[in-house]
Design a protein around this motif. Structure first.
Motif: not given
Length: 66
Positions: A8-9, A33-46
């Motif tokens: 997904a884009s 790592e927290e930002i990366q987790k949020i990014s992956n969970a929401t599907g938005t960029s870091q």
């Protein structure tokens, strides 16, 4: 080539009047790592997650000054 296997884009940031300037932010590994987790969970960029935190802090400071 099939598009069913494509990831997904991610959402792109909205255009800002006046353009944007590149900025490098150095963070402790734990915060990244927290930002990366949020990014992956929401599907938005870091960078989008970092910008949201920045504007939350900026808005909080503006309210304190009032």
């Amino acid at each position: 080539m099939s598009t069913t296997n494509s990831p997904a884009s991610r959402l792109r940031s909205q255009k800002i009047d006046g353009g944007r300037v590149r900025c490098v932010v150095y963070l402790p590994k734990q915060e990244f790592e927290e930002i990366q987790k949020i990014s992956n969970a929401t599907g938005t960029s870091q960078s989008n997650v970092i910008a949201q935190f920045y504007f939350q802090g900026k808005n909080a400071n503006e309210k304190q000054e009032d």
